[in-house]
Design a protein around this motif. Structure first.
Motif, PDB file in Angstrom:
ATOM      1  N   ASP A  36       0.179  -8.116 -12.080  1.00  0.00           N
ATOM      2  CA  ASP A  36       1.234  -7.226 -12.136  1.00  0.00           C
ATOM      3  C   ASP A  36       2.072  -6.820 -13.073  1.00  0.00           C
ATOM      4  OD1 ASP A  36       2.993  -8.704 -10.612  1.00  0.00           O
ATOM      5  OD2 ASP A  36       1.817  -8.325  -8.735  1.00  0.00           O
ATOM      6  N   ALA A  37       2.954  -7.745 -13.435  1.00  0.00           N
ATOM      7  CA  ALA A  37       3.831  -8.282 -14.301  1.00  0.00           C
ATOM      8  C   ALA A  37       4.918  -7.600 -13.761  1.00  0.00           C
ATOM      9  CB  ALA A  37       3.840  -6.505 -15.524  1.00  0.00           C
ATOM     10  N   GLY A  38       5.202  -7.870 -12.785  1.00  0.00           N
ATOM     11  CA  GLY A  38       6.311  -8.098 -11.626  1.00  0.00           C
ATOM     12  C   GLY A  38       5.950  -6.643 -10.743  1.00  0.00           C
ATOM     13  N   LEU A  39       5.202  -6.313 -11.798  1.00  0.00           N
ATOM     14  CA  LEU A  39       5.198  -4.452 -10.231  1.00  0.00           C
ATOM     15  C   LEU A  39       5.540  -5.065  -9.159  1.00  0.00           C
ATOM     16  CD1 LEU A  39       4.694  -2.111 -10.595  1.00  0.00           C
ATOM     17  CD2 LEU A  39       2.124  -2.292 -10.045  1.00  0.00           C
ATOM     18  N   ARG A  40       6.130  -3.898  -8.103  1.00  0.00           N
ATOM     19  CA  ARG A  40       6.309  -3.518  -6.696  1.00  0.00           C
ATOM     20  C   ARG A  40       5.881  -1.993  -5.920  1.00  0.00           C
ATOM     21  NH1 ARG A  40       5.195  -8.075  -7.250  1.00  0.00           N
ATOM     22  NH2 ARG A  40       6.269  -9.660  -6.748  1.00  0.00           N
ATOM     23  N   MET A  41       5.064  -2.039  -6.243  1.00  0.00           N
ATOM     24  CA  MET A  41       4.644  -0.691  -5.642  1.00  0.00           C
ATOM     25  C   MET A  41       4.817  -0.176  -4.847  1.00  0.00           C
ATOM     26  SD  MET A  41       2.365  -0.168  -7.254  1.00  0.00           S
ATOM     27  CE  MET A  41       1.160   1.103  -6.887  1.00  0.00           C
ATOM     28  N   GLN A  42       5.958   1.453  -4.870  1.00  0.00           N
ATOM     29  CA  GLN A  42       6.837   2.129  -4.163  1.00  0.00           C
ATOM     30  C   GLN A  42       5.280   3.260  -3.520  1.00  0.00           C
ATOM     31  OE1 GLN A  42      10.323   2.367  -4.557  1.00  0.00           O
ATOM     32  NE2 GLN A  42       9.450  -0.050  -5.637  1.00  0.00           N
ATOM     33  N   PRO A  43       6.345   3.780  -2.250  1.00  0.00           N
ATOM     34  CA  PRO A  43       5.524   4.425  -0.982  1.00  0.00           C
ATOM     35  C   PRO A  43       5.164   5.691  -1.528  1.00  0.00           C
ATOM     36  CG  PRO A  43       8.046   4.259  -0.330  1.00  0.00           C
ATOM     37  CD  PRO A  43       7.846   3.812  -1.907  1.00  0.00           C
ATOM     38  N   LYS A  44       5.188   5.552  -3.112  1.00  0.00           N
ATOM     39  CA  LYS A  44       3.999   7.018  -3.138  1.00  0.00           C
ATOM     40  C   LYS A  44       4.967   7.303  -4.858  1.00  0.00           C
ATOM     41  CE  LYS A  44       6.298  11.049  -1.541  1.00  0.00           C
ATOM     42  NZ  LYS A  44       6.069  12.198  -0.619  1.00  0.00           N
TER      43      LYS A  44
ATOM     44  N   GLY B   5       0.787  -1.088   0.352  1.00  0.00           N
ATOM     45  CA  GLY B   5      -0.035   0.162  -0.584  1.00  0.00           C
ATOM     46  C   GLY B   5       0.888   1.118   0.126  1.00  0.00           C
ATOM     47  N   GLN B   6       0.358   2.014  -0.512  1.00  0.00           N
ATOM     48  CA  GLN B   6       1.346   3.563  -1.002  1.00  0.00           C
ATOM     49  C   GLN B   6       0.033   4.734   0.244  1.00  0.00           C
ATOM     50  OE1 GLN B   6       0.858   3.441  -4.824  1.00  0.00           O
ATOM     51  NE2 GLN B   6       2.802   3.754  -5.279  1.00  0.00           N
ATOM     52  N   VAL B   7       0.937   5.752   0.254  1.00  0.00           N
ATOM     53  CA  VAL B   7       1.102   6.864   1.192  1.00  0.00           C
ATOM     54  C   VAL B   7      -0.799   7.176   0.916  1.00  0.00           C
ATOM     55  CG1 VAL B   7       1.241   9.231   1.376  1.00  0.00           C
ATOM     56  CG2 VAL B   7       3.155   7.763   1.682  1.00  0.00           C
ATOM     57  N   GLY B   8      -1.245   7.055   1.692  1.00  0.00           N
ATOM     58  CA  GLY B   8      -2.217   7.153   1.920  1.00  0.00           C
ATOM     59  C   GLY B   8      -3.600   6.214   2.060  1.00  0.00           C
ATOM     60  N   GLN B   9      -3.266   5.157   1.569  1.00  0.00           N
ATOM     61  CA  GLN B   9      -3.665   4.170   1.239  1.00  0.00           C
ATOM     62  C   GLN B   9      -4.192   3.097   2.681  1.00  0.00           C
ATOM     63  OE1 GLN B   9      -2.173   1.919  -2.122  1.00  0.00           O
ATOM     64  NE2 GLN B   9      -3.472   2.704  -3.546  1.00  0.00           N
ATOM     65  N   ALA B  10      -3.958   3.715   3.918  1.00  0.00           N
ATOM     66  CA  ALA B  10      -4.624   2.720   4.647  1.00  0.00           C
ATOM     67  C   ALA B  10      -6.125   2.271   4.740  1.00  0.00           C
ATOM     68  CB  ALA B  10      -4.283   3.324   6.125  1.00  0.00           C
ATOM     69  N   ALA B  11      -6.963   2.367   4.858  1.00  0.00           N
ATOM     70  CA  ALA B  11      -8.216   1.906   4.566  1.00  0.00           C
ATOM     71  C   ALA B  11      -8.164   1.274   3.693  1.00  0.00           C
ATOM     72  CB  ALA B  11      -9.280   3.090   4.339  1.00  0.00           C
ATOM     73  N   TYR B  12      -8.295   1.629   2.184  1.00  0.00           N
ATOM     74  CA  TYR B  12      -7.971   0.614   1.142  1.00  0.00           C
ATOM     75  C   TYR B  12      -6.826  -0.361   1.194  1.00  0.00           C
ATOM     76  CZ  TYR B  12      -7.808  -0.541  -4.163  1.00  0.00           C
ATOM     77  OH  TYR B  12      -7.526  -1.290  -5.280  1.00  0.00           O
ATOM     78  N   SER B  13      -5.926  -0.394   1.413  1.00  0.00           N
ATOM     79  CA  SER B  13      -4.757  -1.432   1.691  1.00  0.00           C
ATOM     80  C   SER B  13      -5.801  -2.471   2.448  1.00  0.00           C
ATOM     81  CB  SER B  13      -3.216  -1.542   2.282  1.00  0.00           C
ATOM     82  OG  SER B  13      -3.096  -0.575   1.031  1.00  0.00           O
ATOM     83  N   ALA B  14      -5.857  -1.865   3.369  1.00  0.00           N
ATOM     84  CA  ALA B  14      -6.586  -2.296   5.159  1.00  0.00           C
ATOM     85  C   ALA B  14      -8.186  -3.642   4.131  1.00  0.00           C
ATOM     86  CB  ALA B  14      -6.792  -1.742   5.730  1.00  0.00           C
ATOM     87  N   SER B  15      -8.617  -2.992   2.884  1.00  0.00           N
ATOM     88  CA  SER B  15     -10.225  -3.701   3.105  1.00  0.00           C
ATOM     89  C   SER B  15      -8.943  -4.810   1.950  1.00  0.00           C
ATOM     90  CB  SER B  15     -10.916  -3.017   2.124  1.00  0.00           C
ATOM     91  OG  SER B  15     -10.378  -2.007   0.655  1.00  0.00           O
TER      92      SER B  15
END
Length: 256
Positions: A248-256, A155-165
């Protein structure tokens, strides 16, 4: 499971990934019930595909609304064999930002739609699946595919609720698969990365290009048709159960 002749419920099926999944299921000989709150889009799909699809105006957070949709599906098609959950919302807010703490009502709404809504739909569909005659010698009565996100893991910055869900959807996949195994219902989850939807197409060209280069390979956004292909592959392969599959084609999300 042979998709031909089966009945699928697709929440969020009036647009985006959900609509692509509906179209692919129909192309493989299934009938589909779209659970969505976008009546205009849902009815447009019905107008295009006719008697093989129906639309139910469903709020996934409401037990009464989902039960009404399930009842309408049973009345129209006589059974439910497949449930695909795509309904969801994307929200963003920092845990503590310039305007104060994360709004609790936004937190609750995000979890209500994405997590509780997913569980609400699948549990009521499973009740009907349990009545099905087994599809084959394995005793298959149903298949459920839920939609999480790579934000469940990064989860990225600001995604606490979305990531939790979305993390909740991942976390409940195996327990629900275990719960429903005795009646022949499989449960799996996909976790898409950056998928090209109309939202992405509205972005400025430099932003779109930057996002497109983020995946490891191939260097592009995913296609909704690729998600739909994976969903039907999971449904057709009876030996995939209790899994969460990243797309995700090997994607790893960065903090933002």
């Amino acid at each position: 499971m042979d998709i031909k002749g089966k009945v699928a419920v697709v929440s969020g099926g009036a647009s985006g990934m959900g609509l692509e999944i509906v179209k692919r299921l129909l192309s493989l000989g299934a009938k589909a019930a779209i659970f969505d709150m976008n009546a205009a889009a849902g009815e447009a799909v019905v107008a295009e595909f006719g008697d093989s699809v129906m639309f139910a105006d469903v709020n996934v957070t409401s037990e009464e609304s989902v039960q009404a949709g399930v009842n309408a599906t049973m009345e129209a098609f006589g059974a439910i064999h497949i449930c695909v959950n795509c309904a969801g919302i994307a929200t963003g807010s920092k845990t503590l930002g310039r305007d104060g703490p994360f709004p609790l009502d936004l937190w609750q709404k995000t979890l209500a739609v994405n997590l509780t809504g997913t569980f609400n739909v699948l549990r009521l569909c499973a009740e009907q699946m349990a009545k099905n005659t087994p599809d084959n010698d394995d005793g298959v009565r149903g298949a459920i595919v839920n939609t999480a996100s790579v934000a469940a893991f990064e989860g990225q910055v600001g995604q606490a609720a979305y990531s939790a869900s979305k993390g909740g959807i991942v976390g409940m996949t195996l327990p629900i698969a275990r719960d429903l195994s005795t009646i022949g219902i499989r449960v799996n989850t996909i976790a898409p990365g950056l998928i090209n939807t109309p939202m992405f197409e509205s972005l400025p060209a430099p932003v779109y290009e930057a996002l497109s280069s983020t995946p490891l390979f191939p260097k592009r956004l995913g296609r909704a048709s690729e998600i739909a292909h994976m969903v039907t592959s999971i449904i057709e392969n009876d030996y995939i159960n209790g899994e969460c599959i990243r797309m995700d084609a090997g994607l790893r999300m960065q903090p933002k």
